[in-house]
Scaffold this active site. Structure first.
Site, PDB file in Angstrom:
ATOM      1  N   CYS A   1      26.999  27.283 -12.496  1.00 12.53           N
ATOM      2  CA  CYS A   1      26.534  28.463 -11.758  1.00 12.53           C
ATOM      3  C   CYS A   1      26.441  29.688 -12.658  1.00 12.53           C
ATOM      4  O   CYS A   1      25.430  30.383 -12.680  1.00 12.53           O
ATOM      5  CB  CYS A   1      27.456  28.742 -10.581  1.00 12.53           C
ATOM      6  SG  CYS A   1      26.957  30.189  -9.620  1.00 12.53           S
TER       7      CYS A   1
ATOM      8  N   TYR B   1      15.372  22.759  -4.643  1.00 11.08           N
ATOM      9  CA  TYR B   1      15.687  24.154  -4.956  1.00 11.08           C
ATOM     10  C   TYR B   1      15.183  24.557  -6.344  1.00 11.08           C
ATOM     11  O   TYR B   1      14.464  25.542  -6.502  1.00 11.08           O
ATOM     12  CB  TYR B   1      17.210  24.373  -4.988  1.00 11.08           C
ATOM     13  CG  TYR B   1      17.960  24.405  -3.707  1.00 11.08           C
ATOM     14  CD1 TYR B   1      18.458  25.609  -3.211  1.00 11.08           C
ATOM     15  CD2 TYR B   1      18.263  23.245  -3.011  1.00 11.08           C
ATOM     16  CE1 TYR B   1      19.222  25.660  -2.054  1.00 11.08           C
ATOM     17  CE2 TYR B   1      19.018  23.270  -1.851  1.00 11.08           C
ATOM     18  CZ  TYR B   1      19.499  24.482  -1.370  1.00 11.08           C
ATOM     19  OH  TYR B   1      20.250  24.509  -0.224  1.00 11.08           O
TER      20      TYR B   1
ATOM     21  N   GLU C   1      15.541  42.972  12.601  1.00 10.61           N
ATOM     22  CA  GLU C   1      15.571  43.249  14.035  1.00 10.61           C
ATOM     23  C   GLU C   1      14.818  42.177  14.830  1.00 10.61           C
ATOM     24  O   GLU C   1      15.066  41.985  16.024  1.00 10.61           O
ATOM     25  CB  GLU C   1      15.001  44.627  14.340  1.00 10.61           C
ATOM     26  CG  GLU C   1      13.505  44.763  14.116  1.00 10.61           C
ATOM     27  CD  GLU C   1      12.987  46.155  14.459  1.00 10.61           C
ATOM     28  OE1 GLU C   1      13.094  46.544  15.644  1.00 10.61           O
ATOM     29  OE2 GLU C   1      12.498  46.847  13.548  1.00 10.61           O
TER      30      GLU C   1
END
Length: 453
Positions: free
Chosen positions: A43, A179, A442
């Site tokens: 990572c 990914y 929202e």
């Protein structure tokens, strides 16, 4: 009584191993950790962190292009690959130093060497010396999978080498649909490289929600990435001008670099697992129980080397749980429910919970709420790219089972949605939450109509 040099010896200095070492040392255990390459693991050294830095770099091209719509006049920007890689390397070196400093501060002995098992409680280091430990934790992570069926695969690069290219390729072909493949396709395209993505399936990101997969592919194509589905590379040839990728259809693609990103496998090769009697699976993964225990007493494993859920935060949680269980006197199991994840393409994906197909298979009735809209930032910029948001809910109880977002800041939005879902939030609770306006997020609390299409 047998004598031991350490209470815990960790093989692998990545996120999971480092967390386990620090927590165990905090409980008073005598701990050592060995790493053959660089502390920080995949990572930090050649994964999520450097990749995200490259993602940020690739997105400036959008900002420069969009600025004119907001009244800015800019001279033509120029990109310097060597400068980016040097800046990335400097930051990774800084982070590696912090990892080592934090371990030393906890009293953990760090060993820069390859370590392998030489028996149930014995470790052999690359200098030939032997150590004994009461407990051994395997945390060696994973490595890029090599497709040996590709003739000439040695000419290709993987996600290891891509971070150290001396020059930016003018043309790149990327094989894969997960990914890593789609993220690097976005990175290189954003930096101006002519990019082609080849995948053997019909849609990228197998296992993700179908709407996310379809919308992402459309967005990638709109950004100039050439997508070739239902194909694979059979042979790579070196030419006077670069490399040639030969496909199953007979098509030949010319490139400066060919990247194979078809997945990762547990890094257990040559680790001495058979010598110690440790059971492994079909991919070479260490088989463990819910407390990360292998079949051999005193030998444990966490992180990608176990091939459970291969994400850095999961490895960290597993390493922490291991240390609490073994040295803290309180058995802790890692909870793998509702793990949020992101794909840092442009536009990016954030997702947590069940996709629509899985929810339909597990529940007698589900409801779908979905919206697509052009983010406000795209309007003045004249960009047509749209955001997609989707909620999958239990038709009987209204509980939110899945939240899927494709668009700017999707990862930031979904991280917060994951908290609500962990607390059992229902669609009614989302509806009752006041919207924060104007924002993209929202939309998650203003969707009212069930999707029937």
């Amino acid at each position: 009584m047998p004598s031991f040099d350490y209470d815990l010896f960790v093989i692998g200095g990545g996120s999971g191993g480092v967390r386990a070492a620090r927590i165990a040392a905090g409980y008073g255990a005598k701990v050592a950790i060995a790493e053959e390459y660089r502390f920080g693991g995949t990572c930090v050294i050649r994964g999520c962190v450097p990749k995200k830095l490259l993602v940020y770099a690739s997105r400036f091209s959008d900002g420069f292009e969009d600025a004119a719509g907001f009244g800015w006049s800019l001279s033509k920007p120029a990109f310097n690959w060597a400068h980016l890689i040097a800046a990335k390397d400097k930051e990774i070196t800084r982070l590696e130093g912090l990892y080592q400093d934090n371990m030393k501060a906890k009293g953990v002995t760090t060993i820069a060497a390859r370590a392998v098992l030489d028996g149930p409680n014995t470790i052999r280091l690359s200098d030939g010396s032997h150590l004994r430990a009461r407990n051994i934790l395997i945390a060696t992570g994973g490595r890029p999978q090599i497709d040996e069926a590709i003739e000439g695969h040695g000419h290709a690069i993987t996600s290891n080498e891509v971070f150290h290219l001396k020059e930016q390729p003018n043309r790149i072909v990327i094989a894969g649909g997960g990914y890593i493949a789609v993220e690097f396709a976005s990175i290189f395209a954003g930096l101006g490289t002519e990019t082609t993505l080849i995948y053997r399936g019909e849609r990228v990101l197998r296992g993700f929600d179908q709407d996310l997969r379809g919308d992402l592919m459309q967005a990638l194509e709109q950004r100039g990435i050439r997508l070739i589905m239902g194909e694979r590379i059979t042979r790579i040839d070196k030419s006077s001008t670069g490399l040639n990728a030969n496909l199953t259809s007979g098509t030949m693609l010319e490139a400066d670099q060919i990247m194979v990103a078809i997945g990762r496998v547990p890094y257990t090769q040559g680790l001495g697992l058979a010598t110690a009697g440790v059971a492994t699976g079909l991919k070479g993964e260490v088989k463990v129980d819910e407390y990360s225990r292998s079949n051999v007493p005193g030998i444990f494993a966490v992180g990608d080397v176990t091939d459970r859920v291969n994400l850095t935060p999961v490895a960290i949680r597993e390493g922490h749980a291991f240390a609490e269980s073994v040295f803290g006197g309180k058995p802790v199991r890692t909870d793998y429910e509702l793990i949020p994840t992101a794909v840092f393409t442009t536009p990016e994906i954030g997702t947590v919970g069940l996709n629509e197909d899985t929810a339909r298979a597990q529940y007698s009735a589900i409801d779908i709420y979905k919206t697509r809209f052009r983010p406000m930032r795209n309007v003045l910029a004249g960009r047509t790219e749209r955001t997609m948001m989707k909620l999958v809910t239990d038709g009987a109880t209204g509980r939110v089972l899945g939240c899927h977002v494709l668009g700017p800041d999707a990862a930031e939005i979904v991280q917060m949605a994951a908290i609500a879902m962990r607390l059992g939030a229902t669609k009614a609770a989302f509806d009752a939450t006041m919207a924060l306006h104007p924002s993209a997020a929202e939309e998650l609390v203003t969707m009212r109509e069930k999707w029937t299409g």
